[in-house]
Design a protein around this motif. Sequence first.
Motif, short mmCIF file in Angstrom:
data_model
loop_
_atom_site.label_atom_id
_atom_site.label_comp_id
_atom_site.label_asym_id
_atom_site.label_seq_id
_atom_site.Cartn_x
_atom_site.Cartn_y
_atom_site.Cartn_z
N VAL A 232 0.83 -1.20 0.00
CA VAL A 232 0.00 0.00 0.00
C VAL A 232 0.86 1.25 0.00
CG1 VAL A 232 -1.69 1.34 1.31
CG2 VAL A 232 -1.96 -1.15 1.10
N VAL A 233 1.88 1.27 0.86
CA VAL A 233 2.76 2.45 0.96
C VAL A 233 3.50 2.68 -0.35
CG1 VAL A 233 4.81 3.38 2.08
CG2 VAL A 233 3.03 2.28 3.46
N ARG A 234 4.11 1.62 -0.89
CA ARG A 234 4.94 1.75 -2.09
C ARG A 234 4.12 2.11 -3.32
NH1 ARG A 234 10.04 2.50 -0.19
NH2 ARG A 234 10.79 0.69 1.02
N MET A 235 2.97 1.46 -3.49
CA MET A 235 2.15 1.77 -4.66
C MET A 235 1.60 3.19 -4.60
SD MET A 235 0.11 -1.60 -6.01
CE MET A 235 -0.57 -2.21 -4.48
N ALA B 172 -3.92 -8.07 -6.33
CA ALA B 172 -3.41 -8.95 -5.28
C ALA B 172 -4.50 -9.35 -4.29
CB ALA B 172 -2.26 -8.28 -4.54
N ASN B 173 -5.28 -8.38 -3.87
CA ASN B 173 -6.21 -8.57 -2.76
C ASN B 173 -7.12 -7.35 -2.75
OD1 ASN B 173 -7.13 -8.09 0.06
ND2 ASN B 173 -5.94 -9.93 0.50
N ILE B 174 -8.41 -7.54 -2.55
CA ILE B 174 -9.33 -6.42 -2.61
C ILE B 174 -9.03 -5.39 -1.53
CG2 ILE B 174 -11.10 -7.43 -1.11
CD1 ILE B 174 -11.63 -5.34 -4.33
N ARG B 175 -8.51 -5.82 -0.39
CA ARG B 175 -8.18 -4.86 0.67
C ARG B 175 -7.05 -3.96 0.23
NH1 ARG B 175 -7.00 -8.40 5.80
NH2 ARG B 175 -6.10 -9.75 4.20
N ILE B 176 -6.06 -4.52 -0.48
CA ILE B 176 -4.96 -3.70 -0.97
C ILE B 176 -5.45 -2.71 -2.03
CG2 ILE B 176 -2.80 -3.76 -2.28
CD1 ILE B 176 -2.15 -6.40 -0.91
N ALA C 188 -6.44 3.06 -3.21
CA ALA C 188 -7.37 4.10 -3.64
C ALA C 188 -7.61 5.10 -2.52
CB ALA C 188 -8.69 3.48 -4.10
N ASP C 189 -7.81 4.59 -1.31
CA ASP C 189 -8.03 5.47 -0.17
C ASP C 189 -6.83 6.38 0.09
OD1 ASP C 189 -10.46 4.22 0.13
OD2 ASP C 189 -9.86 3.00 1.85
N GLU C 190 -5.63 5.80 0.01
CA GLU C 190 -4.41 6.59 0.24
C GLU C 190 -4.29 7.73 -0.76
OE1 GLU C 190 -1.55 6.56 2.32
OE2 GLU C 190 -2.89 5.46 3.66
N LEU C 191 -4.73 7.48 -1.97
CA LEU C 191 -4.65 8.50 -3.02
C LEU C 191 -5.79 9.51 -2.95
CD1 LEU C 191 -3.68 6.24 -6.07
CD2 LEU C 191 -2.17 7.78 -4.79
#
Length: 333
Positions: free
Chosen positions: A227-230, A256-260, A265-268
Motif C-alpha cells: 500500500v505504501v509503495r504503490m 493482489a487482494n481487494i483490501r490492498i 485508492a483510499d491513500e490516493l
Amino acid sequence: MSRAAVIAGIGSSVPGPAITNDMISERLDTTDEWIRGRTGITARHWIGPGQATSDLAVEAGSRAIESAGGDRPDAVVLATTTPDYPCPATAPEVAWRLGLPSVAAFDVGAVCSGFLYGLAAGAGLISAGFADNVMVIGADTFSTILDPADRSTGVVFGDGAGAVILRSGEETTPGALMALDLGSDGASANLITVPAGGSRQRSTKSAATTADTYLKMAGREVLRESVVRMAESCRSAIRQTGWTVADVDRLVPHQANIRIVHRVADELGLARARAVVDLDRVGNTSAASIPLALARAATDGTVQPGHKLLLTAFGGGLTWGSATLMWPDVKPI
C-alpha cells in the motif's frame, strides 16, 4: 518530438475451467465466505498437467497481434516469475511459436511488478530506435509453486497471461505511455520468495526440502509495504504527467487482494469505484494481473477510449511501479 510507445493492441489468456472457492475448500480448512471476505476472490484458473507459462503467453501474444491489426513485433519482452525452465529464458520460445523466430526476445523478472517493468523495457527499445513494435507479455503460472497445504497462498493465486503491442508513435497519441515510475528494495527480499532452486541453495550442495520449493510470503508485511509503495509510486507518476488525482478516471492496480486495492485508492484520495477489479474471477495472476484487468475492463466498458489511466503494481524483490496513459480505441481479444 521523441518516439513514444503507444499501446496498439491487447490480448489475454486464462487456462481451463474456473477453480471455485468451494472446490478449494474441499481440501483446505477454509470456506468460500472466508476467502471472499479476506481477498475478494471467488475463482481462479490453474494450468493442467503438461501445460506451462509459455502456452498462455503464446495465446495472449497471438491475440494481441490480432487486436493490433496484425502488427508483427520487432521484439518480445516476457515478464514472468514462473518460466518454463530455469534455463533458457522463455521469451525466445514464445517468439518462435508466434512466428517471430529471429527477433530480440528476453525475460524480465520483477514478480508482480513485472508487466510494468516490461512496459519500461519495451518503451526503451522504441525510444532508442531499436524497434518500431514491441510485444510485452505478463504471464505466470503460480499454481506450479504453491504449497497445496498452505491456505494463505493456495487460495490467492491464479494462472494467466496478458499481452500488449507497443507501437512507435507520438507523445500525444492516445495510448502513449506518459510517465513511468519504478522502484525496488532488496533489503526486504525475504518477504516474498521461493527459497530453493537458485544458486544460493544449490551452491550449498544440500538437498532442498519440498517445502522450500514453494512460494513463501509474509502476508501482513507485504500488505503494509504494498500500500505504501504503490501509493508513493502513483503520486510520482501523476506528478510527472502533470495530472492531479482528480484527473484519474480509472486506477488499474495489481490484483493482489481487494483490501490492498481499496487501501491504495483510499491513500490516493480516489473513489474506490474508480479502481478496476478483476481479481474476483482470476485471483492474483502476478505479472499477468494488470493486462488481464485492462482487457476485461476495456471489454465490459469499465475502461473506455479517452479515459486517463493510472497503472500500479507491487511485487517480490521488493519491486513496484506505476504508469500513466490515455486509453486508446483498441479491441481486446
